[in-house]
Design a protein around this motif. Structure first.
Motif, PDB file in Angstrom:
ATOM      1  N   GLU A 293       0.897  -1.169   0.090  1.00  0.00           N
ATOM      2  CA  GLU A 293      -0.110   0.044   0.055  1.00  0.00           C
ATOM      3  C   GLU A 293       0.634   1.203   0.177  1.00  0.00           C
ATOM      4  O   GLU A 293       0.629   2.311  -0.628  1.00  0.00           O
ATOM      5  N   LYS A 294       1.939   1.350   0.965  1.00  0.00           N
ATOM      6  CA  LYS A 294       2.842   2.290   0.544  1.00  0.00           C
ATOM      7  C   LYS A 294       3.510   2.730  -0.801  1.00  0.00           C
ATOM      8  O   LYS A 294       3.549   3.726  -1.092  1.00  0.00           O
ATOM      9  N   LEU A 295       3.744   1.702  -1.371  1.00  0.00           N
ATOM     10  CA  LEU A 295       4.368   1.491  -2.718  1.00  0.00           C
ATOM     11  C   LEU A 295       3.381   1.978  -3.710  1.00  0.00           C
ATOM     12  O   LEU A 295       3.624   2.097  -4.828  1.00  0.00           O
ATOM     13  N   LYS A 296       1.997   2.137  -3.249  1.00  0.00           N
ATOM     14  CA  LYS A 296       0.755   2.343  -4.162  1.00  0.00           C
ATOM     15  C   LYS A 296       0.609   1.431  -5.113  1.00  0.00           C
ATOM     16  O   LYS A 296      -0.007   1.779  -6.198  1.00  0.00           O
ATOM     17  N   VAL A 297       1.208  -0.045  -4.834  1.00  0.00           N
ATOM     18  CA  VAL A 297       0.877  -1.179  -5.974  1.00  0.00           C
ATOM     19  C   VAL A 297      -0.724  -1.684  -5.649  1.00  0.00           C
ATOM     20  O   VAL A 297      -1.227  -1.931  -6.653  1.00  0.00           O
ATOM     21  N   ILE A 298      -0.950  -1.699  -4.222  1.00  0.00           N
ATOM     22  CA  ILE A 298      -2.416  -1.961  -4.224  1.00  0.00           C
ATOM     23  C   ILE A 298      -3.106  -1.139  -3.065  1.00  0.00           C
ATOM     24  O   ILE A 298      -2.485  -0.098  -2.714  1.00  0.00           O
ATOM     25  N   LYS A 299      -4.607  -1.053  -3.248  1.00  0.00           N
ATOM     26  CA  LYS A 299      -5.209   0.150  -2.444  1.00  0.00           C
ATOM     27  C   LYS A 299      -6.350  -0.728  -1.651  1.00  0.00           C
ATOM     28  O   LYS A 299      -6.794  -1.722  -1.947  1.00  0.00           O
ATOM     29  N   LYS A 300      -7.034  -0.003  -0.560  1.00  0.00           N
ATOM     30  CA  LYS A 300      -7.947  -0.656  -0.110  1.00  0.00           C
ATOM     31  C   LYS A 300      -9.262  -0.074  -0.827  1.00  0.00           C
ATOM     32  O   LYS A 300      -9.262   1.118  -0.995  1.00  0.00           O
ATOM     33  N   ILE A 301     -10.339  -1.019  -0.805  1.00  0.00           N
ATOM     34  CA  ILE A 301     -11.695  -0.502  -1.164  1.00  0.00           C
ATOM     35  C   ILE A 301     -12.472   0.086  -0.206  1.00  0.00           C
ATOM     36  O   ILE A 301     -12.636  -0.725   1.009  1.00  0.00           O
ATOM     37  N   LYS A 302     -12.985   1.308  -0.421  1.00  0.00           N
ATOM     38  CA  LYS A 302     -13.825   1.629   0.865  1.00  0.00           C
ATOM     39  C   LYS A 302     -15.110   2.282   0.477  1.00  0.00           C
ATOM     40  O   LYS A 302     -16.084   2.155   1.181  1.00  0.00           O
ATOM     41  N   LYS A 303     -15.203   2.982  -0.833  1.00  0.00           N
ATOM     42  CA  LYS A 303     -16.405   3.268  -1.239  1.00  0.00           C
ATOM     43  C   LYS A 303     -17.283   2.550  -1.991  1.00  0.00           C
ATOM     44  O   LYS A 303     -16.775   1.582  -2.877  1.00  0.00           O
ATOM     45  N   GLU A 304     -18.441   2.664  -2.208  1.00  0.00           N
ATOM     46  CA  GLU A 304     -19.478   1.981  -2.956  1.00  0.00           C
ATOM     47  C   GLU A 304     -19.196   2.125  -4.509  1.00  0.00           C
ATOM     48  O   GLU A 304     -19.376   0.896  -5.053  1.00  0.00           O
ATOM     49  N   GLY A 305     -18.867   2.995  -5.001  1.00  0.00           N
ATOM     50  CA  GLY A 305     -18.821   3.506  -6.426  1.00  0.00           C
ATOM     51  C   GLY A 305     -17.482   2.739  -6.955  1.00  0.00           C
ATOM     52  O   GLY A 305     -17.250   2.731  -8.314  1.00  0.00           O
ATOM     53  N   GLU A 306     -16.487   2.301  -6.200  1.00  0.00           N
ATOM     54  CA  GLU A 306     -15.243   1.832  -6.742  1.00  0.00           C
ATOM     55  C   GLU A 306     -15.593   0.395  -7.296  1.00  0.00           C
ATOM     56  O   GLU A 306     -16.252  -0.161  -6.900  1.00  0.00           O
ATOM     57  N   LYS A 307     -14.507   0.175  -8.337  1.00  0.00           N
ATOM     58  CA  LYS A 307     -14.365  -0.971  -9.098  1.00  0.00           C
ATOM     59  C   LYS A 307     -14.210  -2.083  -8.010  1.00  0.00           C
ATOM     60  O   LYS A 307     -13.483  -1.819  -7.104  1.00  0.00           O
ATOM     61  N   HIS A 308     -14.767  -3.285  -8.202  1.00  0.00           N
ATOM     62  CA  HIS A 308     -14.485  -4.541  -7.335  1.00  0.00           C
ATOM     63  C   HIS A 308     -15.148  -4.315  -6.050  1.00  0.00           C
ATOM     64  O   HIS A 308     -15.027  -4.948  -4.978  1.00  0.00           O
ATOM     65  N   PHE A 309     -16.122  -3.412  -5.920  1.00  0.00           N
ATOM     66  CA  PHE A 309     -16.825  -3.006  -4.520  1.00  0.00           C
ATOM     67  C   PHE A 309     -17.688  -4.363  -4.279  1.00  0.00           C
ATOM     68  O   PHE A 309     -18.488  -4.610  -5.070  1.00  0.00           O
ATOM     69  N   ASP A 310     -17.677  -4.739  -2.921  1.00  0.00           N
ATOM     70  CA  ASP A 310     -18.447  -5.778  -2.505  1.00  0.00           C
ATOM     71  C   ASP A 310     -18.814  -5.440  -1.033  1.00  0.00           C
ATOM     72  O   ASP A 310     -18.006  -5.364  -0.472  1.00  0.00           O
ATOM     73  N   GLN A 311     -20.150  -5.209  -0.957  1.00  0.00           N
ATOM     74  CA  GLN A 311     -20.670  -4.934   0.593  1.00  0.00           C
ATOM     75  C   GLN A 311     -19.912  -6.018   1.651  1.00  0.00           C
ATOM     76  O   GLN A 311     -19.608  -5.314   2.757  1.00  0.00           O
ATOM     77  N   LEU A 312     -19.873  -6.982   1.584  1.00  0.00           N
ATOM     78  CA  LEU A 312     -19.121  -8.005   2.513  1.00  0.00           C
ATOM     79  C   LEU A 312     -17.723  -7.837   2.748  1.00  0.00           C
ATOM     80  O   LEU A 312     -16.846  -8.394   3.440  1.00  0.00           O
ATOM     81  N   LYS A 313     -16.996  -7.401   1.879  1.00  0.00           N
ATOM     82  CA  LYS A 313     -15.291  -7.211   1.654  1.00  0.00           C
ATOM     83  C   LYS A 313     -15.083  -5.623   1.660  1.00  0.00           C
ATOM     84  O   LYS A 313     -14.172  -5.401   0.660  1.00  0.00           O
TER      85      LYS A 313
END
Length: 164
Positions: free
Chosen positions: A116-136
């Motif tokens: 995450e610090k290297l900006k290779v991955i990110k956390k999904i937090k908002k509903e509009g983002e790609k790959h969003f899943d309410q359970l995850k």
């Protein structure tokens, strides 16, 4: 393999390379560019309850981070518990039958934080983002910059292999 030979630009993705080839190449890239700050506990910690000793290879943490980056590239929305299961193994218990044992979570959490610090991955937090899943919520996916970076490294590795 055949698909890549017809590609005129020579571009390839992480999926086009063998897993060990990409993981070794990305680990070398991370080490050469000094992108990870190895913690003091790295030479003391075991990777799993099932292991008796810490890893012998001094670069094991780079390899683990590279393997995690590849896993998340191929399977987005992975959490720490699933990664513990994927990186787990068989625990030898002497005369009793071996049983499956999960990997340690600290190393995986630390590796995900470094990515995450290297900006290779990110956390999904908002509903509009790609790959969003309410359970995850708060699960990890590749960032656009991360996908670009990993594919560039895969292409460089393929070009080096073809040149040799």
């Amino acid at each position: 393999e055949m698909l890549n030979e017809t590609n005129k630009s020579g571009f390839c993705t992480v999926k086009d390379l063998a897993p060990e080839e990409f993981i070794k190449g990305y680990a070398d890239y991370l080490k050469k560019n000094n992108q990870l700050q190895i913690p003091a506990w790295a030479d003391l910690v075991k990777t799993s309850k099932a292991k008796e000793l810490a890893p012998f290879d001094s670069d094991w943490l780079y390899i683990r981070v590279a393997a995690l980056a590849r896993k998340i590239f191929l399977r987005p929305r992975l959490g720490v518990q699933l990664l513990r299961r994927l990186f787990g193994g068989s625990e030898r218990r002497g005369t009793i039958r071996p049983k499956f044992c999960k990997a340690g979570g600290k190393v995986l959490r630390w590796s995900l934080q470094q990515l995450e610090k290297l900006k290779v991955i990110k956390k999904i937090k908002k509903e509009g983002e790609k790959h969003f899943d309410q359970l995850k919520i708060n699960s990890r996916v590749m960032s656009h910059e991360g996908i670009k970076n990993l594919n560039r490294i895969a292409t460089d590795l393929r070009k080096k292999k073809n040149a040799a």
